[in-house]
Design a protein around this motif. Structure first.
Motif, PDB file in Angstrom:
ATOM      1  N   LYS A 156      12.673  -5.619  -5.044  1.00  0.00           N
ATOM      2  CA  LYS A 156      12.733  -5.786  -3.588  1.00  0.00           C
ATOM      3  C   LYS A 156      14.180  -5.789  -3.125  1.00  0.00           C
ATOM      4  O   LYS A 156      15.099  -6.123  -3.891  1.00  0.00           O
ATOM      5  CB  LYS A 156      12.041  -7.080  -3.141  1.00  0.00           C
ATOM      6  N   PRO A 158      17.598  -6.920  -1.423  1.00  0.00           N
ATOM      7  CA  PRO A 158      18.204  -8.251  -1.364  1.00  0.00           C
ATOM      8  C   PRO A 158      18.063  -8.908   0.011  1.00  0.00           C
ATOM      9  O   PRO A 158      18.140  -8.233   1.033  1.00  0.00           O
ATOM     10  CB  PRO A 158      19.669  -7.990  -1.708  1.00  0.00           C
ATOM     11  N   THR A 159      17.866 -10.215  -0.005  1.00  0.00           N
ATOM     12  CA  THR A 159      17.703 -10.962   1.252  1.00  0.00           C
ATOM     13  C   THR A 159      18.795 -12.002   1.461  1.00  0.00           C
ATOM     14  O   THR A 159      18.856 -12.618   2.519  1.00  0.00           O
ATOM     15  CB  THR A 159      16.338 -11.670   1.294  1.00  0.00           C
ATOM     16  N   ASN A 160      19.645 -12.226   0.441  1.00  0.00           N
ATOM     17  CA  ASN A 160      20.754 -13.167   0.587  1.00  0.00           C
ATOM     18  C   ASN A 160      21.962 -12.628  -0.183  1.00  0.00           C
ATOM     19  O   ASN A 160      21.868 -11.610  -0.880  1.00  0.00           O
ATOM     20  CB  ASN A 160      20.363 -14.576   0.114  1.00  0.00           C
ATOM     21  N   GLU A 163      21.607 -12.227  -4.065  1.00  0.00           N
ATOM     22  CA  GLU A 163      20.760 -11.090  -4.403  1.00  0.00           C
ATOM     23  C   GLU A 163      21.488  -9.770  -4.124  1.00  0.00           C
ATOM     24  O   GLU A 163      21.320  -8.793  -4.871  1.00  0.00           O
ATOM     25  CB  GLU A 163      19.450 -11.149  -3.606  1.00  0.00           C
ATOM     26  N   HIS A 282      16.679  -2.566   5.889  1.00  0.00           N
ATOM     27  CA  HIS A 282      16.333  -3.986   5.881  1.00  0.00           C
ATOM     28  C   HIS A 282      17.370  -4.786   6.674  1.00  0.00           C
ATOM     29  O   HIS A 282      18.537  -4.392   6.745  1.00  0.00           O
ATOM     30  CB  HIS A 282      16.298  -4.503   4.439  1.00  0.00           C
ATOM     31  N   PRO A 285      21.281  -9.028   4.377  1.00  0.00           N
ATOM     32  CA  PRO A 285      21.072 -10.248   3.591  1.00  0.00           C
ATOM     33  C   PRO A 285      21.794 -11.429   4.232  1.00  0.00           C
ATOM     34  O   PRO A 285      22.922 -11.288   4.707  1.00  0.00           O
ATOM     35  CB  PRO A 285      21.670  -9.885   2.229  1.00  0.00           C
ATOM     36  N   LYS A 286      21.151 -12.579   4.237  1.00  0.00           N
ATOM     37  CA  LYS A 286      21.691 -13.756   4.919  1.00  0.00           C
ATOM     38  C   LYS A 286      22.698 -14.503   4.056  1.00  0.00           C
ATOM     39  O   LYS A 286      22.552 -14.573   2.829  1.00  0.00           O
ATOM     40  CB  LYS A 286      20.557 -14.714   5.290  1.00  0.00           C
ATOM     41  N   ALA A 290      21.756 -15.963   9.468  1.00  0.00           N
ATOM     42  CA  ALA A 290      21.632 -14.530   9.729  1.00  0.00           C
ATOM     43  C   ALA A 290      22.618 -14.135  10.828  1.00  0.00           C
ATOM     44  O   ALA A 290      22.839 -14.885  11.776  1.00  0.00           O
ATOM     45  CB  ALA A 290      20.206 -14.195  10.157  1.00  0.00           C
ATOM     46  N   PRO A 354      13.665  -2.511  11.694  1.00  0.00           N
ATOM     47  CA  PRO A 354      14.495  -3.583  11.119  1.00  0.00           C
ATOM     48  C   PRO A 354      15.702  -3.945  11.995  1.00  0.00           C
ATOM     49  O   PRO A 354      16.118  -5.110  12.040  1.00  0.00           O
ATOM     50  CB  PRO A 354      14.942  -3.008   9.774  1.00  0.00           C
ATOM     51  N   GLN A 358      16.208  -7.891  13.835  1.00  0.00           N
ATOM     52  CA  GLN A 358      17.315  -8.832  13.660  1.00  0.00           C
ATOM     53  C   GLN A 358      18.206  -8.918  14.902  1.00  0.00           C
ATOM     54  O   GLN A 358      19.293  -9.506  14.859  1.00  0.00           O
ATOM     55  CB  GLN A 358      18.153  -8.455  12.443  1.00  0.00           C
TER      56      GLN A 358
END
Length: 409
Positions: A156, A158-160, A163, A282, A285-286, A290, A354, A358
């Motif tokens: 998946k 990365p979200t942070n 990652e 996406h 990443p946070k 955010a 996306p 955000q």
């Protein structure tokens, strides 16, 4: 009697606003960035025809290339000429307002404030006064090569930050000549790093005009990004030279870099140059929170226009809820609050969703008169020095001193 009738008609028209055609008509000159008026069938013209039929005013459109717009506006308006209404890159508002070339629309815009997204609306505000309203907005997200990510054993996006670092390192292979993420140099890199400073809980310049560039949070963000190149070798060497978006995108398009931080303008370039590339988009990443840097265009009125009421009617027309449909025809994002609802987002093309998802985390760059100089001469040079080995704390302390000096002028 004739004067009384004329006054009554004028008053009725003012009260009616856009609800009815006024008893008199103004001829307005509108300067827009060239892509919005690229041909006779451009969506803008149909929208302006509807405005003319509703209000009785007429609008003459002059299309100006982006790279020429700011200079042409300064030259024309400084000489007392120029358009009644103009489209402005949000980064130009402060300079033009500081020069006294834009009309203050605070009183007219305050009742409308709730219909706009906070970030884009703030981009038109300078020293507590509103000088422009947002025509459309954009921001930067993370664009990912899905095949390269999967081949690196990651399932998946990365979200942070951690990652993001792991994904960038995993996709880097010196033997194959592949890298994790593509970044630009100087002004291009500077635009990409602002989001991460805010994500770290940092700030550039606060609303009181105080610089926070040297604060620990800002240093943390720059140190994190720079080490992806200096220590992890997860950025290609183009980070030292990429001076425009085509050069920033090139390693990603060529499938030499698995990720790139860019805006919706990247979509067409990727699809044109790599039609078979399997990619997805996406939210960034946070970090601690955010955040994403916003761009886009605003509409403003020339100080001294002979048609201030009609000019504001035009701005209100083009930036209101009708802009959702209008900007959709250009594959751009409306800056209205209504455009951020789940229902409105679901109607957007999948690639744009996306970015709008955000939008609530969008930050405008500081609206200060010397911003253009700060962006290139301070932040761009700072980024170049850090990726060449200068410690982030040292480079940011120097940048902070330079920002404070420009703010004091």
């Amino acid at each position: 009697m004739k004067n009384l009738l004329k006054s009554s008609a004028m008053a009725a028209a003012i009260i009616a606003g856009l609800g009815a055609a006024p008893a008199w008509a103004d001829n307005l000159v509108l300067w827009v960035n060239a892509p919005l008026a690229s041909g006779a069938d451009a969506p803008l013209y149909a929208e302006l025809k509807a405005f003319e039929e509703k209000t009785g005013h007429t609008v003459e459109v002059q299309a100006v290339p982006h790279m020429e717009m700011e200079r042409n506006l300064f030259v024309a308006m400084s000489g007392g000429a120029g358009p009644d209404v103009m489209a402005l890159d949000i980064a130009w508002v402060a300079g033009l307002a500081d020069a006294g070339l834009l009309k203050d629309v605070t009183a007219q815009s305050e009742p409308l404030a709730a219909q706009y997204q906070p970030g884009p609306l703030a981009s038109g505000r300078y020293q507590g006064k509103q000088y422009a309203l947002p025509l459309y907005t954009n921001n930067v997200a993370l664009i990912v090569n899905d095949k390269m990510l999967a081949d690196a054993g990651i399932d998946k996006a990365p979200t942070n930050w951690e990652e993001l670092r792991k994904a960038a390192v995993a996709m880097t292979d010196a033997a194959k000549g592949t890298y994790g993420i593509s970044f630009g140099s100087n002004r291009m890199g500077a635009f990409q790093i602002y989001s991460f400073i805010w994500q770290a809980g940092g700030e550039l310049i606060d609303q009181d005009g105080k610089s926070h560039v040297g604060a620990p949070e800002a240093v943390e963000a720059i140190d994190f990004l720079a080490k992806l190149y200096t220590e992890n070798k997860a950025m290609p060497d183009s980070v030292l030279t990429a001076g425009n978006w085509d050069e920033v995108h090139a390693p990603f398009v060529q499938e030499r870099a698995g990720m790139v931080v860019s805006g919706d303008w990247a979509i067409a370039a990727i699809k044109k140059n790599a039609p078979n590339l399997d990619f997805s988009i996406h939210p960034l990443p946070k970090g601690k929170e955010a955040a994403t840097v916003i761009g886009g265009y605003n509409l403003a009125i020339r100080e001294g226009t002979a048609s201030p009421e009609a000019s504001f009617q035009l701005i209100e027309w083009l930036t209101g809820e009708r802009s959702i449909e209008l900007m959709g025809k250009y594959n751009r994002l409306s800056a209205t609050a209504a455009a951020t609802t789940p229902e409105a987002i679901a109607k957007l093309p999948e690639d744009l969703q996306p970015f709008m998802a955000q939008a609530g985390a969008g930050h405008p760059r500081p609206v200060v008169a010397s911003w253009s100089q700060m962006h290139g001469d301070v932040f761009g040079n700072m980024w170049d020095s850090v990726i060449r080995g200068t410690p982030a704390a040292e480079a940011m302390a120097k940048a902070n001193t330079e920002v404070e000096s420009l703010l004091a002028k």
